[in-house]
Design a protein around this motif. Sequence first.
Motif, short mmCIF file in Angstrom:
data_model
loop_
_atom_site.label_atom_id
_atom_site.label_comp_id
_atom_site.label_asym_id
_atom_site.label_seq_id
_atom_site.Cartn_x
_atom_site.Cartn_y
_atom_site.Cartn_z
N LEU A 213 0.83 -1.20 0.00
CA LEU A 213 0.00 0.00 0.00
C LEU A 213 0.87 1.26 0.00
O LEU A 213 0.61 2.21 -0.76
CB LEU A 213 -0.92 0.00 1.21
N GLY A 214 1.91 1.26 0.83
CA GLY A 214 2.79 2.42 0.91
C GLY A 214 3.51 2.70 -0.39
O GLY A 214 3.55 3.84 -0.86
N LEU A 215 4.10 1.66 -0.99
CA LEU A 215 4.84 1.84 -2.23
C LEU A 215 3.90 2.20 -3.38
O LEU A 215 4.24 3.02 -4.24
CB LEU A 215 5.63 0.58 -2.57
N PHE A 216 2.72 1.58 -3.40
CA PHE A 216 1.74 1.89 -4.46
C PHE A 216 1.38 3.38 -4.41
O PHE A 216 1.43 4.06 -5.44
CB PHE A 216 0.49 1.03 -4.28
N CYS A 217 1.02 3.87 -3.24
CA CYS A 217 0.62 5.28 -3.11
C CYS A 217 1.79 6.22 -3.37
O CYS A 217 1.63 7.28 -4.00
CB CYS A 217 0.03 5.54 -1.73
N LEU A 218 2.98 5.85 -2.91
CA LEU A 218 4.16 6.69 -3.13
C LEU A 218 4.50 6.80 -4.61
O LEU A 218 4.71 7.90 -5.14
CB LEU A 218 5.35 6.13 -2.34
N LEU A 219 4.57 5.66 -5.29
CA LEU A 219 4.92 5.65 -6.70
C LEU A 219 3.84 6.32 -7.54
O LEU A 219 4.14 7.02 -8.51
CB LEU A 219 5.14 4.21 -7.19
N LEU A 220 2.58 6.13 -7.16
CA LEU A 220 1.49 6.78 -7.89
C LEU A 220 1.55 8.30 -7.71
O LEU A 220 1.36 9.06 -8.67
CB LEU A 220 0.14 6.25 -7.40
N ALA A 221 1.83 8.76 -6.50
CA ALA A 221 1.95 10.20 -6.24
C ALA A 221 3.11 10.80 -7.03
O ALA A 221 2.98 11.88 -7.62
CB ALA A 221 2.16 10.45 -4.74
N GLY A 229 -0.74 18.29 -9.76
CA GLY A 229 -0.33 19.37 -8.87
C GLY A 229 0.11 18.80 -7.53
O GLY A 229 -0.63 18.06 -6.89
N TRP A 230 1.33 19.15 -7.11
CA TRP A 230 1.91 18.54 -5.90
C TRP A 230 1.15 18.91 -4.63
O TRP A 230 1.22 18.17 -3.65
CB TRP A 230 3.38 18.94 -5.77
N THR A 231 0.44 20.00 -4.65
CA THR A 231 -0.31 20.40 -3.46
C THR A 231 -1.80 20.09 -3.56
O THR A 231 -2.58 20.49 -2.70
CB THR A 231 -0.13 21.91 -3.21
N SER A 232 -2.20 19.37 -4.61
CA SER A 232 -3.62 19.01 -4.76
C SER A 232 -4.03 18.01 -3.67
O SER A 232 -3.19 17.28 -3.12
CB SER A 232 -3.87 18.41 -6.14
N PHE A 239 0.27 10.88 -0.57
CA PHE A 239 1.48 10.97 0.25
C PHE A 239 1.17 10.64 1.71
O PHE A 239 1.97 9.98 2.39
CB PHE A 239 2.09 12.38 0.15
N TYR A 240 0.02 11.09 2.19
CA TYR A 240 -0.36 10.81 3.58
C TYR A 240 -0.52 9.31 3.80
O TYR A 240 0.01 8.76 4.77
CB TYR A 240 -1.67 11.53 3.92
N VAL A 241 -1.24 8.64 2.89
CA VAL A 241 -1.43 7.19 3.00
C VAL A 241 -0.09 6.47 2.87
O VAL A 241 0.19 5.51 3.61
CB VAL A 241 -2.41 6.67 1.93
N ALA A 242 0.76 6.94 1.94
CA ALA A 242 2.07 6.31 1.73
C ALA A 242 2.94 6.42 2.98
O ALA A 242 3.52 5.42 3.44
CB ALA A 242 2.77 6.96 0.54
N ILE A 243 3.04 7.62 3.54
CA ILE A 243 3.88 7.83 4.72
C ILE A 243 3.36 7.04 5.91
O ILE A 243 4.12 6.37 6.63
CB ILE A 243 3.97 9.33 5.06
#
Length: 522
Positions: A213-221, A229-232, A239-243
């Motif tokens: 889950l962490g890597l999926f969300c990180l790589l997708l972000a 947009g990085w602040t969207s 990023f929150y779910v990944a971290i």
Amino acid sequence: MFTIPRLEIAEQRYKWWALGVTIIGGFMSILDTSIVNIAIPKMMAVFSVDTDQAQWILTAYMLTMGVIQPATGYFCDVYGTRRMYLFSLAVFTIGSVLCGIAWSNDSMIVFRVIQAIGGGLIIPVTMSIVYYVFTPQERNMAMGIWGISAMVAPAVGPTLSGYLVEYWDWRLIFTINLPIGVIGYVMAALILKETPVSRSQKLDAGGLITSALGLFCLLLALSEGTDEGWTSAYIMGLFYVAITSLILFVVIELNHDNPILDLSLFKNWNFSLSIMITFIGTIGLFGGIFLVPLFMENMRGYTAMQTGILMFPSALTAGLMMPIAAKLADKFGAKPVILSGITLLGVGSLPFRFIDMDTSYTTILFVMVVRGLGLGLFMMPVTVLGMNTVPMEKISRASSLNNAIRQISGSLGIAILTTVINNRQVFHLAQLSEAFHVASRTANQFISEGQKLFSHAGSVPSLAHLKALVLTSNVVSQQSFVFAFDDAFLVLALICFVGVIPSVLLKPAKKEPGRAQHVMLE
């Protein structure tokens, strides 16, 4: 059930046969990370989809590889590297065939996920096989030969894809894997011996879920951040779910008897530094593969095939340099070779800071070859130096960790450089517009010359003036992009130079009892 009998091969020859077999799968897997990019416009037309929908053909492959790689070590320990290699090669080949007959964008995405499951397993499995069959004294040379495919495949991909799409059929970029995959599977089944297995190990389900889950969300972000947009809210949520997931993952792994990724490996000084250098070096590798084609095709008007031909000598140089680097590492030690390589990569990236529309083909080719020399010098020796200090029973886990880091760093590097280009283009456009406005003397001279040019071509004065204004705007916009690329290349060079710091801190390799020694295979 039909089984393929194994050949009886003398131990001294077996390891080289095993190396040759694993190169087949490794080359195919790495090739398919870059070969599809060129065919995306063709798929968009065939499947009647837009860029956002077609982009998932690439994104799905990248995400799946990133998610599957951390679990590879566990599967190798429980089922053996031979079984896992045969399984991964079979899944990859079947996925390739399915991609070749895909009838829609959705079916292509599903089949790319299947292909990526096999492709994501292949690289860490083949690396583990090499470490099992070769002694520590031979691993530099073995990994140098194995690494040729890792360097050449990404550069061959766009060239081969461009040729197949332009002169044959785009589906061949997938179906061409069928005969190679079948041959590779039969050869592997005949030659490879099984490594020791431990069926009693329990699956670290918590670690597997949180890492996936962490890597999926990180790589997708990282993949979607530039577009969304990085602040969207979407990207910040990812990023929150990944971290959160990765923090839970670390907690679980540190308290599990048999973690999916053994984080205790980071207590090993050389292994930790080798991971840092690999992280930085992979950004250097994929950053160059990303920036140079983007500049040559978007700014200079090169075709994908022309760009591929430009890229190929540097990839070939890196591949040919790897066995030489292995010999140098054996003779002088890995540390000076690694330090020289990462420094040369930075030096080779720095001249791109001054690239423009007039930079000659020969200059670009020469600088790319210098980068290739640097990559070929350090990529495999740093992996071998780090892995040689790992206990043999943890080799599969270390290989999985190493490849997961590569996957993250490649995506992170591209995300950083894309953001630099976008932000600096806006900055330079504002600067140039301020200095090159219609009231300035330079702008008026340029517009006047342009108006004369269009007037001589037959345009009436009012139309000639309008065309001259459009030309001026285009030149300013183009120059702002050139400056943005220059800034991105500077950032890439600086990142490469950062790799010098951990390279200096490496400890010279030494023999350690019980560390990554040669093992007997069944």
